[in-house]
Scaffold this motif. Sequence first.
Motif, PDB file in Angstrom:
ATOM      1  N   GLU A   1      -0.888   4.755  38.172  1.00 52.29           N
ATOM      2  CA  GLU A   1      -0.303   4.857  39.514  1.00 52.29           C
ATOM      3  C   GLU A   1      -1.253   5.568  40.470  1.00 52.29           C
ATOM      4  OE1 GLU A   1       3.114   7.559  41.656  1.00 52.29           O
ATOM      5  OE2 GLU A   1       3.488   6.897  39.598  1.00 52.29           O
ATOM      6  N   ILE A   2      -1.884   6.625  39.976  1.00 47.56           N
ATOM      7  CA  ILE A   2      -2.816   7.386  40.819  1.00 47.56           C
ATOM      8  C   ILE A   2      -4.022   6.537  41.183  1.00 47.56           C
ATOM      9  CG2 ILE A   2      -4.353   9.388  40.874  1.00 47.56           C
ATOM     10  CD1 ILE A   2      -2.337  10.794  38.998  1.00 47.56           C
ATOM     11  N   GLY A   3      -4.551   5.819  40.191  1.00 47.31           N
ATOM     12  CA  GLY A   3      -5.699   4.958  40.451  1.00 47.31           C
ATOM     13  C   GLY A   3      -5.379   3.893  41.486  1.00 47.31           C
ATOM     14  N   LEU A   4      -4.184   3.271  41.379  1.00 46.91           N
ATOM     15  CA  LEU A   4      -3.792   2.249  42.340  1.00 46.91           C
ATOM     16  C   LEU A   4      -3.652   2.837  43.739  1.00 46.91           C
ATOM     17  CD1 LEU A   4      -2.913  -0.643  42.949  1.00 46.91           C
ATOM     18  CD2 LEU A   4      -0.576   0.004  42.284  1.00 46.91           C
ATOM     19  N   ARG A   5      -3.046   4.013  43.869  1.00 46.14           N
ATOM     20  CA  ARG A   5      -2.863   4.639  45.174  1.00 46.14           C
ATOM     21  C   ARG A   5      -4.208   4.994  45.796  1.00 46.14           C
ATOM     22  NH1 ARG A   5       1.104   9.511  44.828  1.00 46.14           N
ATOM     23  NH2 ARG A   5       0.425   9.601  47.018  1.00 46.14           N
ATOM     24  N   LYS A   6      -5.142   5.450  44.982  1.00 49.96           N
ATOM     25  CA  LYS A   6      -6.465   5.775  45.515  1.00 49.96           C
ATOM     26  C   LYS A   6      -7.192   4.514  45.955  1.00 49.96           C
ATOM     27  CE  LYS A   6      -8.884   9.124  43.750  1.00 49.96           C
ATOM     28  NZ  LYS A   6      -9.638   9.994  42.829  1.00 49.96           N
ATOM     29  N   ALA A   7      -6.989   3.410  45.227  1.00 48.32           N
ATOM     30  CA  ALA A   7      -7.608   2.135  45.612  1.00 48.32           C
ATOM     31  C   ALA A   7      -7.042   1.641  46.937  1.00 48.32           C
ATOM     32  CB  ALA A   7      -7.373   1.100  44.517  1.00 48.32           C
ATOM     33  N   LEU A   8      -5.774   1.980  47.215  1.00 50.54           N
ATOM     34  CA  LEU A   8      -5.134   1.573  48.469  1.00 50.54           C
ATOM     35  C   LEU A   8      -5.428   2.523  49.622  1.00 50.54           C
ATOM     36  CD1 LEU A   8      -1.655   0.417  47.110  1.00 50.54           C
ATOM     37  CD2 LEU A   8      -3.568  -1.021  47.853  1.00 50.54           C
ATOM     38  N   GLY A   9      -6.218   3.570  49.341  1.00 50.91           N
ATOM     39  CA  GLY A   9      -6.650   4.453  50.420  1.00 50.91           C
ATOM     40  C   GLY A   9      -6.078   5.851  50.397  1.00 50.91           C
ATOM     41  N   ALA A  10      -5.304   6.174  49.381  1.00 51.67           N
ATOM     42  CA  ALA A  10      -4.737   7.530  49.315  1.00 51.67           C
ATOM     43  C   ALA A  10      -5.853   8.535  49.049  1.00 51.67           C
ATOM     44  CB  ALA A  10      -3.686   7.610  48.221  1.00 51.67           C
ATOM     45  N   SER A  11      -5.811   9.655  49.762  1.00 53.05           N
ATOM     46  CA  SER A  11      -6.837  10.692  49.592  1.00 53.05           C
ATOM     47  C   SER A  11      -6.482  11.608  48.428  1.00 53.05           C
ATOM     48  CB  SER A  11      -6.963  11.514  50.876  1.00 53.05           C
ATOM     49  OG  SER A  11      -5.755  12.221  51.131  1.00 53.05           O
ATOM     50  N   ASN A  12      -7.508  12.302  47.937  1.00 49.89           N
ATOM     51  CA  ASN A  12      -7.263  13.284  46.882  1.00 49.89           C
ATOM     52  C   ASN A  12      -6.303  14.371  47.350  1.00 49.89           C
ATOM     53  OD1 ASN A  12      -8.950  12.014  45.036  1.00 49.89           O
ATOM     54  ND2 ASN A  12     -10.746  13.195  45.635  1.00 49.89           N
ATOM     55  N   ARG A  13      -6.402  14.727  48.627  1.00 47.89           N
ATOM     56  CA  ARG A  13      -5.542  15.790  49.176  1.00 47.89           C
ATOM     57  C   ARG A  13      -4.081  15.394  49.138  1.00 47.89           C
ATOM     58  NH1 ARG A  13      -3.250  17.177  53.988  1.00 47.89           N
ATOM     59  NH2 ARG A  13      -3.101  19.432  54.439  1.00 47.89           N
ATOM     60  N   SER A  14      -3.795  14.138  49.535  1.00 49.02           N
ATOM     61  CA  SER A  14      -2.395  13.701  49.556  1.00 49.02           C
ATOM     62  C   SER A  14      -1.806  13.653  48.145  1.00 49.02           C
ATOM     63  CB  SER A  14      -2.285  12.332  50.220  1.00 49.02           C
ATOM     64  OG  SER A  14      -2.977  11.344  49.464  1.00 49.02           O
ATOM     65  N   ILE A  15      -2.629  13.233  47.189  1.00 41.72           N
ATOM     66  CA  ILE A  15      -2.170  13.189  45.799  1.00 41.72           C
ATOM     67  C   ILE A  15      -1.944  14.607  45.270  1.00 41.72           C
ATOM     68  CG2 ILE A  15      -2.834  12.572  43.439  1.00 41.72           C
ATOM     69  CD1 ILE A  15      -4.318  10.168  44.647  1.00 41.72           C
ATOM     70  N   ALA A  16      -2.870  15.510  45.609  1.00 40.00           N
ATOM     71  CA  ALA A  16      -2.740  16.898  45.159  1.00 40.00           C
ATOM     72  C   ALA A  16      -1.481  17.546  45.740  1.00 40.00           C
ATOM     73  CB  ALA A  16      -3.978  17.695  45.562  1.00 40.00           C
ATOM     74  N   VAL A  17      -1.234  17.303  47.039  1.00 35.33           N
ATOM     75  CA  VAL A  17      -0.056  17.886  47.682  1.00 35.33           C
ATOM     76  C   VAL A  17       1.216  17.405  46.992  1.00 35.33           C
ATOM     77  CG1 VAL A  17       1.330  17.896  49.795  1.00 35.33           C
ATOM     78  CG2 VAL A  17      -1.142  18.255  49.927  1.00 35.33           C
ATOM     79  N   GLU A  18       1.247  16.125  46.638  1.00 37.04           N
ATOM     80  CA  GLU A  18       2.435  15.584  45.982  1.00 37.04           C
ATOM     81  C   GLU A  18       2.689  16.288  44.643  1.00 37.04           C
ATOM     82  OE1 GLU A  18       3.949  11.449  43.868  1.00 37.04           O
ATOM     83  OE2 GLU A  18       2.381  11.360  45.406  1.00 37.04           O
ATOM     84  N   PHE A  19       1.635  16.467  43.860  1.00 42.03           N
ATOM     85  CA  PHE A  19       1.806  17.120  42.564  1.00 42.03           C
ATOM     86  C   PHE A  19       2.182  18.600  42.714  1.00 42.03           C
ATOM     87  CE2 PHE A  19      -0.534  13.485  40.737  1.00 42.03           C
ATOM     88  CZ  PHE A  19       0.284  13.238  39.649  1.00 42.03           C
ATOM     89  N   TYR A  20       1.569  19.265  43.704  1.00 52.29           N
ATOM     90  CA  TYR A  20       1.894  20.682  43.918  1.00 52.29           C
ATOM     91  C   TYR A  20       3.347  20.863  44.354  1.00 52.29           C
ATOM     92  CZ  TYR A  20      -2.988  22.123  43.471  1.00 52.29           C
ATOM     93  OH  TYR A  20      -4.256  22.392  42.982  1.00 52.29           O
ATOM     94  N   VAL A  21       3.806  19.981  45.236  1.00 50.02           N
ATOM     95  CA  VAL A  21       5.201  20.060  45.685  1.00 50.02           C
ATOM     96  C   VAL A  21       6.147  19.784  44.518  1.00 50.02           C
ATOM     97  CG1 VAL A  21       6.951  18.990  47.153  1.00 50.02           C
ATOM     98  CG2 VAL A  21       4.690  19.512  48.079  1.00 50.02           C
ATOM     99  N   GLU A  22       5.787  18.790  43.704  1.00 51.81           N
ATOM    100  CA  GLU A  22       6.605  18.479  42.536  1.00 51.81           C
ATOM    101  C   GLU A  22       6.673  19.673  41.591  1.00 51.81           C
ATOM    102  OE1 GLU A  22       6.618  15.276  38.803  1.00 51.81           O
ATOM    103  OE2 GLU A  22       5.397  14.891  40.590  1.00 51.81           O
ATOM    104  N   SER A  23       5.531  20.319  41.360  1.00 48.00           N
ATOM    105  CA  SER A  23       5.505  21.505  40.487  1.00 48.00           C
ATOM    106  C   SER A  23       6.327  22.637  41.080  1.00 48.00           C
ATOM    107  CB  SER A  23       4.065  21.976  40.287  1.00 48.00           C
ATOM    108  OG  SER A  23       3.297  20.974  39.659  1.00 48.00           O
ATOM    109  N   ALA A  24       6.202  22.839  42.395  1.00 48.89           N
ATOM    110  CA  ALA A  24       6.957  23.903  43.058  1.00 48.89           C
ATOM    111  C   ALA A  24       8.453  23.670  42.920  1.00 48.89           C
ATOM    112  CB  ALA A  24       6.560  23.987  44.526  1.00 48.89           C
ATOM    113  N   LEU A  25       8.886  22.413  43.020  1.00 49.23           N
ATOM    114  CA  LEU A  25      10.305  22.093  42.854  1.00 49.23           C
ATOM    115  C   LEU A  25      10.780  22.430  41.449  1.00 49.23           C
ATOM    116  CD1 LEU A  25      10.612  18.693  44.769  1.00 49.23           C
ATOM    117  CD2 LEU A  25      11.541  20.915  45.441  1.00 49.23           C
ATOM    118  N   TYR A  26       9.945  22.083  40.457  1.00 51.36           N
ATOM    119  CA  TYR A  26      10.298  22.438  39.085  1.00 51.36           C
ATOM    120  C   TYR A  26      10.438  23.967  38.956  1.00 51.36           C
ATOM    121  CZ  TYR A  26       8.814  17.678  37.859  1.00 51.36           C
ATOM    122  OH  TYR A  26       8.686  16.317  37.774  1.00 51.36           O
ATOM    123  N   GLY A  27       9.503  24.688  39.592  1.00 54.30           N
ATOM    124  CA  GLY A  27       9.546  26.145  39.535  1.00 54.30           C
ATOM    125  C   GLY A  27      10.767  26.725  40.224  1.00 54.30           C
ATOM    126  N   VAL A  28      11.132  26.166  41.389  1.00 51.07           N
ATOM    127  CA  VAL A  28      12.298  26.667  42.127  1.00 51.07           C
ATOM    128  C   VAL A  28      13.579  26.419  41.345  1.00 51.07           C
ATOM    129  CG1 VAL A  28      13.725  26.349  44.177  1.00 51.07           C
ATOM    130  CG2 VAL A  28      11.235  26.490  44.399  1.00 51.07           C
TER     131      VAL A  28
END
Length: 383
Positions: free
Chosen positions: A289-316
């Motif tokens: 999924e990550i590879g496909l999103r990057k091929a479609l133009g997703a930046s590393n920053r946007s992917i990182a933000v998504e994972f960090y937010v997901e982790s923060a939700l798990y933590g909360v």
Amino acid sequence: MFWTMIRGAVIRRRSRAAMAIIASLVGAATLFVLIMVCLVVPAQMTEEMRAYGANLVVTSNQTGVTENGIQKDMVEHTTEMMTATGFSQTHATYRYETVRVNSASYQMAGIDSSEVKSMNQFWDVTGQWPTKTNQVLIGTDVAERLSVKIGQSITVGYVDDNSTGTILDTDGTRMQIVGTVSTGGNEDSMLYVTTDTLNKLTGKERGVDAIEYSSQATGDDLTKLVNNINDMRSMNVTAQAVSKISTANASIITMLTTLFWIISIVIVALTLVGVSTTMTSIVSQRRNEIGLRKALGASNRSIAVEFYVESALYGVVGGILGVLAGVGVSEILITTVFDRAVELNVWIMLVCVAAASLIAVVASIIPVHKASQINPAVVLREE
């Protein structure tokens, strides 16, 4: 769209999400319980140490306003200085005189039985405390030396400190033994009567020789109290800390605090490992999924933000559940083991939730970095 992707990622990998939440839950619950215990135990220890006698003693300098002992108004003034610091305290006053029983000299203390009993709960008293005129509480060493028991009477003669040691009251005063005291200390070789009884025995009233305080203040706070009293030279008294009590109390609190930090570091490390392992697994599962999103133009920053937010939700979520579990565990632990009521602190609860969220985000740094290194060309070629 961002939150839709987050929701979809969580739902599709519910088992992994649950593992991350459980890791945060355990960490937050344990951290909350430790903090609650570390808040309660020092207070409990301080309170119990207070039962083992004074940790601060104020004595008369026998000069100036205390030439004839510490008078009542000076006792009240000194006590006001103690309470003004915000630390609760109990105190007891003592007037000492030398008396004779069967031609042997002993030290007798005039006391308020309720004050001394409240502060020295470790005293092993058999029988009763003296509350009436001519009642006496004697140390076990004195009782053994005189071969007397509770209920018997002794004749007490007063010896003037300025005399040559002769008994001024040749007939003496008959006093009934109402109890014996054993502490393993100097108290075992002393006699205790009410202040009124001692006044009548000596034929004069004067101030007390010492005020013993059992204060909640410890360490630097206790030292500050001592210095404040000694700086008031016009009071003509000397204050000093009882090192065996204050040092033991400070050592216990330091030991517990150190233990708290060590265990907290271990908990944080284990939580980091648990969340990091789970997030690494999630990244591995979402590699295509990550590879496909990057091929479609997703930046590393946007992917990182998504994972960090997901982790923060798990933590909360894990932090909230962990705090709720911690409230129940700490209440059971503190009420059953330490016999104290639990006073919940909202700020501690929020700190534990925030800590769980922060730990989850920090634990995701390495997995997120691996996600940013995924080469979309390699992933799509594999597909």
